[in-house]
Enzyme design. Structure first.
Site, PDB file in Angstrom:
ATOM      1  N   ASP A 123      39.388   6.306  -1.088  1.00 31.67           N
ATOM      2  CA  ASP A 123      40.397   6.547  -0.048  1.00 31.67           C
ATOM      3  C   ASP A 123      39.712   6.909   1.278  1.00 31.67           C
ATOM      4  O   ASP A 123      38.495   7.119   1.330  1.00 31.67           O
ATOM      5  CB  ASP A 123      41.463   7.567  -0.502  1.00 31.67           C
ATOM      6  CG  ASP A 123      40.971   8.992  -0.591  1.00 31.67           C
ATOM      7  OD1 ASP A 123      40.043   9.368   0.164  1.00 31.67           O
ATOM      8  OD2 ASP A 123      41.515   9.761  -1.413  1.00 31.67           O
ATOM      9  N   LYS A 135      49.728   5.281  -5.121  1.00 38.66           N
ATOM     10  CA  LYS A 135      49.556   4.904  -6.537  1.00 38.66           C
ATOM     11  C   LYS A 135      50.686   3.934  -6.927  1.00 38.66           C
ATOM     12  O   LYS A 135      51.570   4.262  -7.724  1.00 38.66           O
ATOM     13  CB  LYS A 135      49.599   6.203  -7.359  1.00 38.66           C
ATOM     14  CG  LYS A 135      48.768   6.195  -8.607  1.00 38.66           C
ATOM     15  CD  LYS A 135      48.748   7.558  -9.263  1.00 38.66           C
ATOM     16  CE  LYS A 135      48.455   7.455 -10.727  1.00 38.66           C
ATOM     17  NZ  LYS A 135      48.460   8.753 -11.415  1.00 38.66           N
ATOM     18  N   ASP A 195      42.712   6.323 -11.379  1.00 39.73           N
ATOM     19  CA  ASP A 195      43.838   5.772 -12.169  1.00 39.73           C
ATOM     20  C   ASP A 195      44.205   4.366 -11.686  1.00 39.73           C
ATOM     21  O   ASP A 195      44.425   3.451 -12.481  1.00 39.73           O
ATOM     22  CB  ASP A 195      45.095   6.653 -12.034  1.00 39.73           C
ATOM     23  CG  ASP A 195      45.127   7.812 -13.027  1.00 39.73           C
ATOM     24  OD1 ASP A 195      44.089   8.094 -13.653  1.00 39.73           O
ATOM     25  OD2 ASP A 195      46.201   8.436 -13.172  1.00 39.73           O
ATOM     26  N   THR A 236      36.918  14.791  -7.139  1.00 35.49           N
ATOM     27  CA  THR A 236      37.748  16.000  -7.146  1.00 35.49           C
ATOM     28  C   THR A 236      37.523  16.738  -8.466  1.00 35.49           C
ATOM     29  O   THR A 236      37.005  16.164  -9.429  1.00 35.49           O
ATOM     30  CB  THR A 236      39.254  15.667  -7.043  1.00 35.49           C
ATOM     31  OG1 THR A 236      39.637  14.903  -8.208  1.00 35.49           O
ATOM     32  CG2 THR A 236      39.575  14.880  -5.787  1.00 35.49           C
ATOM     33  N   LYS A 263      43.132   6.664 -19.785  1.00 35.96           N
ATOM     34  CA  LYS A 263      44.434   6.288 -19.214  1.00 35.96           C
ATOM     35  C   LYS A 263      44.320   5.878 -17.751  1.00 35.96           C
ATOM     36  O   LYS A 263      43.729   6.590 -16.939  1.00 35.96           O
ATOM     37  CB  LYS A 263      45.415   7.465 -19.329  1.00 35.96           C
ATOM     38  CG  LYS A 263      45.720   7.797 -20.780  1.00 35.96           C
ATOM     39  CD  LYS A 263      47.103   8.331 -20.968  1.00 35.96           C
ATOM     40  CE  LYS A 263      47.215   9.798 -20.766  1.00 35.96           C
ATOM     41  NZ  LYS A 263      48.534  10.287 -21.185  1.00 35.96           N
ATOM     42  N   PHE A 297      30.163  16.939  -4.999  1.00 35.64           N
ATOM     43  CA  PHE A 297      31.321  16.497  -4.202  1.00 35.64           C
ATOM     44  C   PHE A 297      32.308  17.632  -3.938  1.00 35.64           C
ATOM     45  O   PHE A 297      33.057  17.590  -2.969  1.00 35.64           O
ATOM     46  CB  PHE A 297      32.069  15.362  -4.918  1.00 35.64           C
ATOM     47  CG  PHE A 297      31.356  14.037  -4.889  1.00 35.64           C
ATOM     48  CD1 PHE A 297      31.198  13.349  -3.702  1.00 35.64           C
ATOM     49  CD2 PHE A 297      30.851  13.478  -6.048  1.00 35.64           C
ATOM     50  CE1 PHE A 297      30.533  12.120  -3.659  1.00 35.64           C
ATOM     51  CE2 PHE A 297      30.193  12.253  -6.032  1.00 35.64           C
ATOM     52  CZ  PHE A 297      30.034  11.573  -4.838  1.00 35.64           C
TER      53      PHE A 297
END
Ligand SMILES: NC(=O)c1ccc[n+]([C@@H]2O[C@H](COP(=O)([O-])OP(=O)(O)OC[C@H]3O[C@@H](n4cnc5c(N)ncnc54)[C@H](O)[C@@H]3O)[C@@H](O)[C@H]2O)c1
Ligand SMILES: O=C(CO)[C@@H](O)[C@H](O)[C@H](O)[C@H](O)COP(=O)(O)O
Ligand SMILES: [Zn+2]
Length: 375
Positions: free
Chosen positions: A47, A81, A115, A136, A148, A175
């Site tokens: 992102d 998303k 995801d 994150t 998943k 990070f």
């Protein structure tokens, strides 16, 4: 015509390894995991926030190896998303011209990015390998270590998705140094989830460090152990039930009412914040049923509140919670399979929680809520 039965088996093996400072020029971990070398092309999904913070280092990493990188950048946050993003990334993969097996898609970012990119990877040519670099805390301890993948759809959280683990995930706590405090808290919620369900020792470590866990971006006395124990506990759940044939999952603690709450609250609640509200409610249900003693209830709610996580939200009405439970019951194939703590580090499942109990639990949490933490 006669009938046929086709029975095949597929071995699934994937790697998760620690690697500090992934984009340091001399760090070969990502190059090895993603086959990056002179002449190769990689599609990177990230992102704009992560690109702004790490883009130059990422570019140098590829340039230093004579490799080409094509970046697909998204707006940050849950709103991307979507199916639109999914199709757009697939177009970017066509444009980049990546090879089918030897040039994995590389997802660099939080749970939204991993995801989404994971879902693209699972669909692109019916499956293209991908590599995850979570940036994150939620990514490090939860979203980027399982199988998943998902996008939100039709107003529902994670409604479209697949089970498709990355071939390799590199865990790099460095990070976290740039991660905003709110997102650190967000990740701690998932750590508390797995600790309450499975690991009393982990819970005690989070309690011990909780005064500076957020400010120090988890680089505390027990920070590394907290991350490692969380990953180990989560993987213990995932490895034995990767495709969720068993719908009774302790990792669903905090994920019964929260998927609906997260969608209703929009930008007001992050994923882990909604999970925290759900956990508090479920702890109150467990307490009222005599499953959870006074002291354990107090410790869990106090820890959530000391971390700065919400334990209630104004969108939590009895009607909303009943609707959330009904959708989750369908998700769990007609069963509540509600994971509840029976102490710190142990759990059970119940199938018969009533609306009246949920309303009473909501009132209990609100009564125990410090005024300052109220949302
Ligand atoms: N697949 C799974 O098993 C699983 C498990 C848990 C959560 N999730 C999903 O993960 C998502 C939540 O994850 P998230 O909070 O990581 O989402 P996210 O990807 O939106 O990242 C959160 C924010 O942090 C920013 N950011 C990322 N890395 C940064 C860094 N190092 N420094 C500064 N800013 C940084 C991002 O730009 C973004 O604004 C939800 O969609 C949730 O459903 C999936
Ligand atoms: O958020 C997590 C785990 O922290 C995801 O694995 C997932 O959303 C949870 O397991 C939910 O309880 C159920 O999710 P899903 O089946 O809707 O994807
Ligand atoms: Zn979650």
């Amino acid at each position: 015509m006669t009938g046929w039965t086709v029975r095949c088996q597929q071995d699934v093996t994937y790697r998760i390894s620690g690697s500090a400072d992934v984009f340091a020029p001399g760090n070969d971990a990502l190059a090895e995991a993603a086959g990056i070398r002179a002449g190769t092309t990689s599609l990177l999904v990230l992102d704009r926030t992560v690109d702004a913070l790490y883009g130059k280092r990422i570019d140098s990493y590829f340039a230093g190896r004579g490799a080409r990188s094509v970046k697909y950048t998204l707006d940050p946050g849950e709103r991307v998303k979507t199916a639109d993003s999914l199709l757009d990334i697939a177009r970017a993969a066509d444009q980049a011209g990546i090879k089918r097996r030897s040039e994995p898609i590389i997802a660099i970012g939080g749970g939204v990015v991993t995801d989404l990119a994971g879902l693209v990877a699972s669909l692109y040519r019916r499956g293209t390998p991908f590599v995850r670099v979570p940036t994150t805390l939620i990514g490090l301890v939860d979203a980027a270590i399982g199988a998943k993948t998902a996008i939100n759809h039709n107003g529902h959280k994670n409604r479209l998705g697949t089970y498709f683990p990355a071939s390799h995930t590199l865990l790099d706590p460095v990070f976290l140094r740039t991660l905003p405090a709110r997102h650190v808290r967000n990740g701690i919620a998932e750590i508390v989830k797995i600790a309450v369900m499975k690991d009393a020792g982990l819970f005690a470590l989070v309690e011990a460090d909780c005064a500076d866990l957020v400010d120090a971006r988890v680089a505390t006395t027990h920070g590394q152990e907290i991350i490692e124990r969380s990953v180990t506990a989560m993987l213990g759940e995932l490895e034995t039930n990767l495709w969720e044939h068993e719908l009774k999952r302790v990792a669903d603690f905090g994920h019964t009412f929260s998927p609906h709450l997260e969608m209703c609250a929009g930008a007001d609640l992050l994923h882990g914040e909604a999970v925290a509200v759900d956990m508090a409610l479920c702890c109150a249900v467990a307490h009222a049923r005599g499953l959870l003693d006074d002291e354990s209830l107090r410790r869990i709610l106090t820890l959530l509140q000391r971390i700065g996580l919400p334990t209630e939200h104004r969108a939590c009405t009895s009607a909303m919670l009943a609707g959330a439970l009904a959708d989750t019951v369908r998700h769990r194939d007609g069963h509540q399979h509600l994971p509840l703590p029976t102490g710190i580090g142990s759990a059970t499942f119940v199938e018969d929680v009533t609306s009246a109990e949920i309303s009473a639990a909501l009132a209990t949490v609100r009564r125990l809520q410090p005024v300052a933490a109220s949302r």
